[in-house]
Motif scaffolding. Structure first.
Motif, PDB file in Angstrom:
ATOM      1  N   PHE A  47       0.467  -1.199  -0.304  1.00 26.10           N
ATOM      2  CA  PHE A  47      -0.514   0.243   0.053  1.00 26.10           C
ATOM      3  C   PHE A  47       1.355   1.345  -0.144  1.00 26.10           C
ATOM      4  O   PHE A  47       1.605   1.368   0.820  1.00 26.10           O
ATOM      5  CB  PHE A  47      -1.354  -0.353   1.164  1.00 26.10           C
ATOM      6  N   VAL A  48       0.151   2.277  -0.996  1.00 27.94           N
ATOM      7  CA  VAL A  48       1.144   3.526  -1.031  1.00 27.94           C
ATOM      8  C   VAL A  48       0.527   4.648  -0.067  1.00 27.94           C
ATOM      9  O   VAL A  48       0.636   5.446   0.903  1.00 27.94           O
ATOM     10  CB  VAL A  48       1.533   3.799  -2.425  1.00 27.94           C
ATOM     11  N   ALA A  49      -0.755   5.124  -1.179  1.00 31.05           N
ATOM     12  CA  ALA A  49      -1.971   6.140  -0.083  1.00 31.05           C
ATOM     13  C   ALA A  49      -3.157   5.307  -0.401  1.00 31.05           C
ATOM     14  O   ALA A  49      -3.679   4.509  -1.924  1.00 31.05           O
ATOM     15  CB  ALA A  49      -1.212   7.085  -1.134  1.00 31.05           C
ATOM     16  N   ALA A  50      -3.854   6.279   0.303  1.00 28.34           N
ATOM     17  CA  ALA A  50      -6.076   5.710  -0.576  1.00 28.34           C
ATOM     18  C   ALA A  50      -5.964   7.238  -0.240  1.00 28.34           C
ATOM     19  O   ALA A  50      -6.071   8.400   0.913  1.00 28.34           O
ATOM     20  CB  ALA A  50      -6.215   5.283  -0.086  1.00 28.34           C
ATOM     21  N   ILE A  51      -7.617   7.840  -0.522  1.00 30.44           N
ATOM     22  CA  ILE A  51      -7.843   8.701  -0.757  1.00 30.44           C
ATOM     23  C   ILE A  51      -9.888   8.561  -1.179  1.00 30.44           C
ATOM     24  O   ILE A  51     -10.048   7.747  -1.801  1.00 30.44           O
ATOM     25  CB  ILE A  51      -7.794  10.182  -1.869  1.00 30.44           C
ATOM     26  N   TYR A  59      -4.804   8.562   3.173  1.00 29.62           N
ATOM     27  CA  TYR A  59      -3.725   7.840   4.004  1.00 29.62           C
ATOM     28  C   TYR A  59      -2.538   7.242   2.968  1.00 29.62           C
ATOM     29  O   TYR A  59      -2.787   7.613   2.212  1.00 29.62           O
ATOM     30  CB  TYR A  59      -4.469   6.515   4.573  1.00 29.62           C
ATOM     31  N   TYR A  60      -1.873   7.178   3.830  1.00 27.15           N
ATOM     32  CA  TYR A  60      -0.576   7.300   3.298  1.00 27.15           C
ATOM     33  C   TYR A  60       0.552   6.302   4.602  1.00 27.15           C
ATOM     34  O   TYR A  60       0.573   6.093   5.132  1.00 27.15           O
ATOM     35  CB  TYR A  60       0.545   8.884   3.183  1.00 27.15           C
ATOM     36  N   SER A  61       1.296   5.035   3.405  1.00 26.35           N
ATOM     37  CA  SER A  61       1.985   4.228   3.930  1.00 26.35           C
ATOM     38  C   SER A  61       3.569   5.270   5.078  1.00 26.35           C
ATOM     39  O   SER A  61       3.993   6.313   4.604  1.00 26.35           O
ATOM     40  CB  SER A  61       2.506   3.576   3.473  1.00 26.35           C
ATOM     41  N   ASP A  62       4.250   5.042   5.512  1.00 30.06           N
ATOM     42  CA  ASP A  62       4.724   5.341   6.160  1.00 30.06           C
ATOM     43  C   ASP A  62       6.395   5.763   5.339  1.00 30.06           C
ATOM     44  O   ASP A  62       7.065   6.859   5.652  1.00 30.06           O
ATOM     45  CB  ASP A  62       5.851   4.885   7.884  1.00 30.06           C
ATOM     46  N   SER A  63       6.217   5.322   4.553  1.00 27.97           N
ATOM     47  CA  SER A  63       7.925   5.507   3.973  1.00 27.97           C
ATOM     48  C   SER A  63       7.441   6.122   2.884  1.00 27.97           C
ATOM     49  O   SER A  63       8.266   6.694   2.586  1.00 27.97           O
ATOM     50  CB  SER A  63       7.739   3.430   2.852  1.00 27.97           C
ATOM     51  N   VAL A  64       6.399   6.960   2.323  1.00 31.77           N
ATOM     52  CA  VAL A  64       6.014   7.898   1.001  1.00 31.77           C
ATOM     53  C   VAL A  64       5.595   8.953   1.941  1.00 31.77           C
ATOM     54  O   VAL A  64       5.240  10.729   1.951  1.00 31.77           O
ATOM     55  CB  VAL A  64       5.264   7.325   0.532  1.00 31.77           C
ATOM     56  N   LYS A  65       5.121   9.271   3.853  1.00 29.98           N
ATOM     57  CA  LYS A  65       4.659  10.382   3.810  1.00 29.98           C
ATOM     58  C   LYS A  65       4.752  11.466   4.345  1.00 29.98           C
ATOM     59  O   LYS A  65       6.570  11.131   4.124  1.00 29.98           O
ATOM     60  CB  LYS A  65       3.973   9.626   5.453  1.00 29.98           C
ATOM     61  N   GLY A  66       4.834  12.578   3.600  1.00 29.83           N
ATOM     62  CA  GLY A  66       6.119  13.731   3.856  1.00 29.83           C
ATOM     63  C   GLY A  66       6.477  14.288   2.077  1.00 29.83           C
ATOM     64  O   GLY A  66       6.866  15.369   2.249  1.00 29.83           O
ATOM     65  N   ARG A  67       6.134  13.260   1.377  1.00 37.33           N
ATOM     66  CA  ARG A  67       6.664  13.036   0.201  1.00 37.33           C
ATOM     67  C   ARG A  67       6.292  12.970  -0.982  1.00 37.33           C
ATOM     68  O   ARG A  67       5.673  13.333  -2.118  1.00 37.33           O
ATOM     69  CB  ARG A  67       7.898  12.093  -0.025  1.00 37.33           C
ATOM     70  N   PHE A  68       4.518  12.241  -0.527  1.00 39.84           N
ATOM     71  CA  PHE A  68       3.999  11.965  -1.442  1.00 39.84           C
ATOM     72  C   PHE A  68       2.804  12.666  -1.216  1.00 39.84           C
ATOM     73  O   PHE A  68       2.310  12.821   0.138  1.00 39.84           O
ATOM     74  CB  PHE A  68       3.498  10.466  -2.097  1.00 39.84           C
ATOM     75  N   THR A  69       2.069  12.744  -2.465  1.00 35.06           N
ATOM     76  CA  THR A  69       0.923  13.352  -2.037  1.00 35.06           C
ATOM     77  C   THR A  69      -0.174  12.415  -3.741  1.00 35.06           C
ATOM     78  O   THR A  69      -0.544  12.571  -4.767  1.00 35.06           O
ATOM     79  CB  THR A  69       0.494  14.643  -2.168  1.00 35.06           C
ATOM     80  N   ILE A  70      -1.460  12.470  -2.577  1.00 35.26           N
ATOM     81  CA  ILE A  70      -2.831  11.596  -3.530  1.00 35.26           C
ATOM     82  C   ILE A  70      -4.341  13.286  -3.693  1.00 35.26           C
ATOM     83  O   ILE A  70      -3.716  13.499  -3.001  1.00 35.26           O
ATOM     84  CB  ILE A  70      -2.925  10.803  -3.246  1.00 35.26           C
TER      85      ILE A  70
END
Length: 122
Positions: A47-51, A59-70
């Motif tokens: 899982f990466v992100a969901a909206i 929702y974001y996975s911890d590994s992408v939080k702060g770098r990715f935006t859905i």
């Protein structure tokens, strides 16, 4: 027939950005939760992100939080994943997914796209 088509993948260097798009056709977009997942070679799909439909819950996975935006544009039946500060460990095939409702946003998706390759070189 519901179809999800991803685009925007490619090869970039570490620190650069990419924007993935997922266009949904064949059914109403209304009420659907949209997600992004990724699968690196030899690993499980994560899982990466969901909206949610309204965009009010993300929702974001911890590994992408702060770098990715859905984000999503419901009028265009499209969901986006803006990926900044990319790292080599972000290299994977990225999949778009859709489900009805908002429960368990990290799993149990009904519809999936074919995926788009993202490669980040060091």
């Amino acid at each position: 027939q519901v179809q999800l088509v991803e685009s925007g993948g490619g090869l970039v260097q570490a620190g650069e950005s990419l924007r993935l798009s997922c266009a949904v056709s064949g059914s109403t977009f209304s009420g659907w939760t949209m997600g992004w997942f990724r699968q690196a070679p030899g690993k499980e799909r994560d899982f990466v992100a969901a909206i949610t439909w309204s965009g009010g819950t993300i929702y974001y996975s911890d590994s992408v939080k702060g770098r990715f935006t859905i984000s999503r544009v419901n009028a265009r039946n499209t969901v986006f994943l803006q990926m900044n500060s990319l790292k080599p460990e972000d290299t994977a095939v990225y999949y778009c997914a859709a489900k009805v409702g908002i429960t368990t946003p990290t799993r149990n998706y009904m519809y999936w796209g074919q995926g788009t390759q993202v490669t980040v070189s060091s």
